[in-house]
Structure formats: C-alpha cells, structure tokens
Design a protein around this motif. Structure first.
Motif, PDB file in Angstrom:
ATOM      1  N   UNK A 112      44.134 -16.861  62.467  1.00  0.00           N
ATOM      2  CA  UNK A 112      45.014 -16.975  61.300  1.00  0.00           C
ATOM      3  C   UNK A 112      45.171 -15.637  60.607  1.00  0.00           C
ATOM      4  N   UNK A 113      44.121 -14.816  60.612  1.00  0.00           N
ATOM      5  CA  UNK A 113      44.229 -13.479  60.028  1.00  0.00           C
ATOM      6  C   UNK A 113      45.216 -12.618  60.779  1.00  0.00           C
ATOM      7  N   UNK A 114      45.246 -12.751  62.099  1.00  0.00           N
ATOM      8  CA  UNK A 114      46.166 -11.948  62.916  1.00  0.00           C
ATOM      9  C   UNK A 114      47.618 -12.251  62.586  1.00  0.00           C
ATOM     10  N   UNK A 115      47.927 -13.496  62.207  1.00  0.00           N
ATOM     11  CA  UNK A 115      49.301 -13.901  61.918  1.00  0.00           C
ATOM     12  C   UNK A 115      49.635 -13.841  60.432  1.00  0.00           C
ATOM     13  N   UNK A 116      48.693 -13.403  59.613  1.00  0.00           N
ATOM     14  CA  UNK A 116      48.877 -13.489  58.166  1.00  0.00           C
ATOM     15  C   UNK A 116      50.004 -12.606  57.649  1.00  0.00           C
ATOM     16  N   UNK A 117      50.226 -11.448  58.264  1.00  0.00           N
ATOM     17  CA  UNK A 117      51.291 -10.541  57.818  1.00  0.00           C
ATOM     18  C   UNK A 117      52.604 -10.872  58.512  1.00  0.00           C
TER      19      UNK A 117
END
Length: 290
Positions: A112-117
C-alpha cells in the motif's frame, strides 16, 4: 555628479525579499517533518476512511481482516507441515499463525505504501501538503488492520495450547519497532514507484520471496542446520528477528537471543531515517506525478 544606475530586481530577488517560495519547492528536512507532524490528524483520518471504505465494499466487511490470514495460515501450515515432516518447529500451528499474521502487516505496509503516491494523483496535484503523509497513512491503515488480527492471533494461540503470560506484553515494544521498519520500507517503495511505475508489478514477487525466506513457515535452525553460515545470516534478518521475538514472547518454551532486540532496533531506526530522507529528497517530483 555621480550617476546612479537603478538595478532592476529579478523575480527571484523579489520573492526572496518578501519571503515567497516557489510552488512545490522542497523545504528543509526539519521544516518538512514539522509540517508532516502538523498534519498527523489528516494522515490518521485518511487511513481510517480508506480502511472503512475497503471494508464496506466487502459483504463480510471487517471479517475479511481475520479470514484472509486465517485461511493463509491453514493452507500454508498444512502444506509446509507435510513437507517438513519431523523437522517442524515445536507447536507448529501456533508458530505458523504468528508468522503469517505478522508478515501480513509487513506485506500490506510495503504494497500500500508503494501505491500511496501514484494512486493519489489527483490529491497530490491539487493540494499542497507534505507528501510523506500519504505513505504514512498507508502504514497507519495497515496498523489499524493489524489490531483486530492480533486479538484473533492471541485467541488462536490459546486454543492451540499457549498459556497466557506477562511476556505477551513484549509484543507492544516489538510492534513499535516493526512499525518503524515497515514505515521506512513503505517510504522507499513509494518513491521507487514514482520513478519506476513497473515496480508495483515486481514488488509482489519480492514480498513472496521474503515470505518464503524469512522463517515464516519453517524453523531456520532445523532446516538449515547443515549450513551454519546461512543460519548466522538470519541473526541479522529484521523480519525473521521480529517473528522470533514475537514467538518467544507468546509461545511456550520458545527462546531467542536477547541481542535480537538490539539488531532489530538498529534496523528499525536505519529504515525509518533512511526511508524518510530518501523520500524527502524527491519531494518536488511527487507534484508532477502523471
């Protein structure tokens, strides 16, 4: 008579004189972190609302939070229990439950962090705020997901014969360190995805490799006893250490080296500090996300 030449000030000099800053300019790290801390309520509410929205889309809602890791624990425990035969760790069912449930927190955080931006392009392009709040919100969302999972994990362990004891409280400082480590990894993955969009296709493969090589499903000392160098390497494996500390704190008769706390603390601090600086260095790039 002395002729005075009036110098025309540039736009940049006017801006400097009146304290104006370029839109999207990266502030210094201290100011950046202060701005992010001032928006901590935004990060929490974003995490909470996204978790609620995710659960509302499912018929069983929050039940999937515990159903998914439970099914994974049953499936992997059955398969790897057969494959390992007599080399299974003691209390193998509880061993697998703790490993799978905690590893879900790591996987969810980095994915989820990888897709956050890249997954919040409209928000990033329309509002001015420290972009670091987005991957942090992603980790907070995963932590909120972890809380009910932990309750179910403890219940499963008691059903499987584990006796409640005071050492269970050691899971609290462990979660602090593990969350710090996961946040650092999420920040690194968030920036990498901005630079390399295909990274989200590679990341599931990376997490799957880590799942099978972090001692989630097997006892390192039993499976790799013929390779002492490999066993020694696991003494510096942060995910393995987190799982072993959890097992040693929860399960009966399971011990771990006390220096694991020191090594895991170093990993957690290094990941959080390094991930923060790495993410902050590309702050101006995030406003131009496609």
């Amino acid at each position: 008579m002395i002729n005075e030449v009036t110098r025309i000030m540039t736009a940049a000099e006017y801006a400097a004189q009146y304290g104006l800053h370029r839109v999207g300019a990266r502030p210094d790290l201290v100011s950046y972190l202060k701005q992010a801390w001032a928006r901590r309520d935004f990060a929490f509410e974003l995490a909470r609302s996204r978790l609620q929205a995710t659960n509302q889309r499912n018929r069983l809602g929050m039940l999937w939070v515990v159903i998914k890791p439970t099914m994974n624990a049953l499936m992997y425990g059955f398969i790897f229990g057969i494959l390992q035969g007599g080399n299974k760790p003691q209390d193998f069912p509880a061993f697998v439950v703790i490993g799978v449930f905690l590893f879900e927190f790591f996987t969810g955080s980095v994915n989820s962090g990888a897709k956050s931006i890249t997954g919040s392009a409209a928000l990033v392009q329309s509002l001015a705020f420290p972009r670091i709040t987005l991957p942090i919100a992603a980790v907070v969302q995963q932590f909120l997901t972890l809380v009910p999972m932990l309750g179910v994990m403890f219940v499963y362990c008691m059903i499987l014969g584990t006796t409640p004891k005071w050492s269970w409280l050691m899971v609290l400082p462990l979660l602090v360190l593990f969350t710090m480590f996961n946040t650092g990894m999420a920040l690194v993955c968030a920036r990498l995805t901005v630079h390399i969009r295909d990274f989200t296709q590679i990341l599931p493969l990376i997490t799957r490799i880590l799942f099978y090589t972090s001692g989630v499903l097997f006892g390192v000392d039993r499976i790799l006893n013929a390779f002492p160098v490999l066993v020694l390497m696991f003494d510096f494996h942060p995910i393995y250490q987190a799982l072993q500390i959890a097992r040693g704190s929860i399960m009966n008769g399971v011990e771990y080296p006390s220096f694991y706390w020191v090594v895991l603390s170093v990993w957690a601090l290094a990941a959080l500090i390094g991930g923060t600086v790495y993410f902050w260095a590309a702050e101006e790039r995030y406003g131009r996300v496609d």
